[in-house]
Design an enzyme around this catalytic site. Structure first.
Site: not given
Length: 312
Positions: A142, A197, A105, A274
């Protein structure tokens, strides 16, 4: 993210390393970060900015910060915020290796829906160029977590002799698209690639998961090596952070995914991690801690090293 000496001595040394290099990074690659004369806002560390859409974005408490804050790593921020290549700062078990570090992101994605919602082909189907990512209930994004971990990880890898390629070099830009993130790793012929992430899962679930590629033709040759990389990363992350494997995603911390352009289009060994579930209160307290971010980075570095020393 939520979308449908001896080898042993070297590994131990890497696992114990505490983001030591961050204060020194400001004097390296100054050409990359130099802004207009007089020190305008463009020269300030990208990590000091908070996406305008998120007025509640939290910062780690000073009392919980490691010796070096990732904001000190202004040499990794470029004027364009695009990808950057950073040479080693030391010699060690990763001499000669090239590692792609992909902080998922971007902080500017919140304000650029027309860009990130553009549809791209991910090797199997269409998906959006990128997303904003998730955030904690307190508003810590995030994108910022991913960026901080990437800075710590970059310092650790460079100290052991690796050249690090970052897919983005600020947390104020937009994108790049997930297809471009894969293409960057392919173009530099990375020996390994990791996309960082944190998840936005059910509040009652917690833990980390490794997302691994499924063969689609383009990535067939890297599916096997990526599974080895995933296993090494899972073992190192669980040991180094004491974070449990995800209680809701995958099996024993491993989740094959066929809907991610980052792995569908990769021609180099690559996995996603993650690191925690930002929607879980226990995990949220961890991901907003600078000390835990540094620990997560050290653990990822150890997993990458375990894989890379096996593939000399």
């Amino acid at each position: 993210m939520r979308r449908a000496g001896s080898r042993d001595d070297g590994l131990d040394r890497l696992t114990r390393r505490v983001a030591w290099a961050l204060p020194a990074l400001a004097v390296l690659l100054s050409a990359c970060s130099a802004g207009p004369p007089g020190g305008s806002a463009a020269t300030q560390p990208a990590t000091s900015a908070v996406p305008q859409v998120n007025t509640k974005a939290a910062k780690p408490s000073p009392s919980d910060s490691p010796a070096s804050d990732p904001a000190a790593a202004s040499d990794l921020s470029t004027a364009s915020g695009g990808p950057g290549r950073f040479p080693p700062t030391g010699r060690g078990i990763l001499d000669g290796k090239v590692v792609l570090v992909d902080p998922g992101h971007n902080g500017g994605n919140f304000n650029a829906p027309s860009v990130i919602n553009r549809l791209i082909w991910n090797g199997r189907e269409t998906e959006t160029c990128d997303t904003t990512g998730t955030e904690t209930d307190g508003g810590y994004t995030e994108a910022l977590f991913n960026w901080h971990v990437a800075l710590y990880l970059t310092a650790d890898l460079r100290a052991e002799g690796a050249t690090v390629v970052l897919t983005r070099t600020s947390n104020t830009g937009v994108g790049p698209c997930v297809t471009e993130r894969a293409a960057i790793g392919n173009a530099v012929h990375a020996n390994a690639a990791v996309s960082i992430h944190a998840d936005g899962g059910p509040p009652g679930g917690r833990g980390f998961a490794i997302l691994e590629p499924v063969p689609d033709g383009i990535n067939n040759a890297i599916v096997g090596p990526s599974a080895v990389l995933g296993a090494d990363l899972r073992a190192a992350f669980e040991k180094g952070t004491r974070e449990p494997v995800s209680s809701y995603d995958g099996i024993n911390g491993i989740q094959p995914r066929d809907d991610l352009a980052g792995t569908n289009l990769s021609r180099v060994p690559k996995v996603f991690i993650e690191c925690a579930n930002m929607r879980n209160a226990t995990d949220a307290a961890l991901v907003t801690s600078a000390r835990w971010q540094a620990r997560a980075a050290r653990s990822i570095a150890a997993g990458l090293a375990a894989f890379l020393v096996r593939h000399r």
